[in-house]
Write an enzyme that holds these catalytic residues in place. Structure first.
Site, mmCIF file in Angstrom:
data_model
loop_
_atom_site.group_PDB
_atom_site.id
_atom_site.type_symbol
_atom_site.label_atom_id
_atom_site.label_comp_id
_atom_site.label_asym_id
_atom_site.label_seq_id
_atom_site.Cartn_x
_atom_site.Cartn_y
_atom_site.Cartn_z
ATOM 1 N N GLY A 87 0.827 -1.207 0.000
ATOM 2 C CA GLY A 87 0.000 0.000 0.000
ATOM 3 C C GLY A 87 0.853 1.245 0.000
ATOM 4 O O GLY A 87 2.055 1.184 -0.268
ATOM 5 N N ASN A 88 0.220 2.367 0.286
ATOM 6 C CA ASN A 88 0.963 3.621 0.363
ATOM 7 C C ASN A 88 0.305 4.509 1.415
ATOM 8 O O ASN A 88 -0.721 4.149 1.981
ATOM 9 C CB ASN A 88 1.002 4.305 -1.011
ATOM 10 N N ARG A 89 0.904 5.670 1.665
ATOM 11 C CA ARG A 89 0.466 6.480 2.800
ATOM 12 C C ARG A 89 -0.648 7.461 2.480
ATOM 13 O O ARG A 89 -1.004 8.281 3.325
ATOM 14 C CB ARG A 89 1.667 7.240 3.373
ATOM 15 N N SER A 90 -1.213 7.404 1.294
ATOM 16 C CA SER A 90 -2.245 8.383 0.956
ATOM 17 C C SER A 90 -3.498 8.188 1.823
ATOM 18 O O SER A 90 -4.042 7.098 1.914
ATOM 19 C CB SER A 90 -2.618 8.262 -0.514
ATOM 20 N N ALA A 134 -3.480 7.684 -5.058
ATOM 21 C CA ALA A 134 -2.145 7.113 -5.222
ATOM 22 C C ALA A 134 -2.350 5.668 -5.671
ATOM 23 O O ALA A 134 -2.832 4.835 -4.906
ATOM 24 C CB ALA A 134 -1.390 7.182 -3.904
#
Ligand code: CTP
Length: 404
Positions: A201-204, A273
């Protein structure tokens, strides 16, 4: 914008605390004007701390600056929440025996009332006649809602939730320059499963995309928010009658939904993102150390969603004049290098506008603040904004309105 929040003496004043927070978080300058009675429910220090402006109830404070009329004259919007039956009666009669009364008489800004009282008081002929008079004068009304009231009663008289009041405030302040347009915003971050419990995943957080969707709805657009793992808290702030949320999980799901909704969209804003890669295989069972160490994950590429939408537009499968906005979160600290990269990315993706922001450990993701530059035609910087995500959303949509 300058917003005066009048607070009158009802228990719902505790909910106005959250309203003031929502408005300041959106970048507004908020001055709270409580009545003496309201201070029995929530005190001056709370209002001053939240609004970061001095709070008085009397017309005799700050006389040198003619505060009793200046507040109303300088306001872009006056909200009264909660508005009690007594205050509604006073406003109708034009009584100005305190700072809120003079402010309301002196203002030419829109006024939004959020009534709160017992059901009997709301239904009373006097209150109903006052409300009818105020509405005929152009005063805006939100609520009251039906529900549980103080003392265990229930019926009409409950102040509507702060999020709804904030949304109504934004709608009153917003230009209606996107009226009639269909706007699609993607927000959040995709998650690419590795096994049933793990993902890439990512931090968005989706906050910037949610702010864009809310602002577009406030400006009159019909909005679809394609939300990848956006928290319920963030989504709660986007509630609006002309905004629908389509939740998605992976990049592939997001691509499918975007493709479907893009064929009817006048404006597409890709704030999500999106993972560029996903695990080549998703394990059906949880990967365990017992089954052997996991030292690598093979990846395959996901397609570029926004580039595909831009290509579909070129192929003629989009409404004429569709505007596409992409985002680029960059870690390059040098502003000139960052802009050069943004220009190349805009060309590569074939979009009209590309909003670039600097992200690092403190900035960009998960925070309430953001700073962007918007690159347009020929690589020119057509807009830049720093501040709350709502303010950044306003600048980006201004740039969209300008290219259309
Ligand atoms: N994007 C997309 N599909 C992807 C990856 C990104 O539509 N598979 C969109 C994002 O929503 C965003 C924009 O493309 O609007 C920029 O994404 P970014 O990750 O910065 O660009 P990349 O094309 O991945 O370029 P690079 O990895 O070289 O920075």
């Amino acid at each position: 914008m300058n917003i005066v929040v009048g607070v009158t003496g009802g228990i719902a004043a505790y909910k106005t605390v959250h309203l003031v927070r929502l408005l300041t978080k959106s970048g507004h300058e908020v001055t709270v004007v409580p009545t003496e009675d309201a201070l029995r429910f929530v005190g001056t220090p709370t209002w001053e701390a939240l609004s970061r402006h001095p709070v008085t109830t009397s017309v005799h404070d700050d006389v040198a600056r003619v505060r009793h009329v200046a507040l109303g004259q300088n306001a872009d919007l006056v909200i009264v929440a909660p508005a009690t039956a007594n205050t509604i009666a006073k406003i109708t009669a034009g009584i100005a025996d305190d700072l809120l009364g003079t402010t309301l008489l002196a203002t030419e800004a829109p006024v939004l009332l959020a009534p709160a009282m017992h059901a009997e008081m709301w239904r009373n002929a006097a209150t109903q006649a006052n409300i009818a008079t105020l509405v005929a004068r152009g005063i805006h009304l939100i609520g009251p809602a039906d529900g549980e009231l103080a003392g265990g009663d229930s019926g009409p008289g409950r102040m509507v939730e702060p999020e709804q009041i904030a949304e109504a405030a934004h709608a009153l302040l917003a230009p209606q320059d996107l009226a009639g347009l269909r706007v699609v915003v993607s927000a959040g971050g995709t998650r690419e499963p590795i096994d049933p419990v793990r993902f890439l995943g990512n931090r968005s957080s989706g906050r910037q995309g949610a702010a864009l969707a809310s602002e577009a709805a406030a400006r009159g657009a019909a909005v679809t928010l394609v939300a990848a793992h956006v928290s319920a808290d963030v989504l709660a702030e986007t509630r609006h009658p002309s905004l629908v949320v389509e939740p998605v999980g992976t990049a592939a799901e997001l691509a499918d939904v975007m493709k479907r909704v893009a064929v009817e969209a006048d404006v597409i804003v890709m704030a999500a993102a999106v993972a560029d890669y996903r695990p080549a295989e998703v394990a059906a069972q949880k990967l365990t150390k017992e089954a052997g160490p996991l030292t690598r994950i093979d990846l395959v590429e996901n397609g570029d969603v926004v580039a595909a939408l831009a290509a579909a537009r070129s192929a003629g499968s989009a409404p004429a004049g569709q505007t596409i906005v992409a985002f680029a979160a960059e870690t390059l600290p040098d502003p000139a290098e960052r802009l050069e990269r943004a220009r190349r990315k805009r060309e590569r993706k074939g979009v009209d506008l590309l909003a670039v922001n600097l992200v690092d450990a403190e900035r960009g993701f998960e925070s309430a603040e953001n700073a962007v530059e918007v690159v347009g035609e020929g690589g020119a910087v057509v807009a830049s904004a720093a501040g709350s995500k709502r303010e950044v959303a306003q600048a980006i949509l201004d740039a969209v309105a300008a290219v259309r």
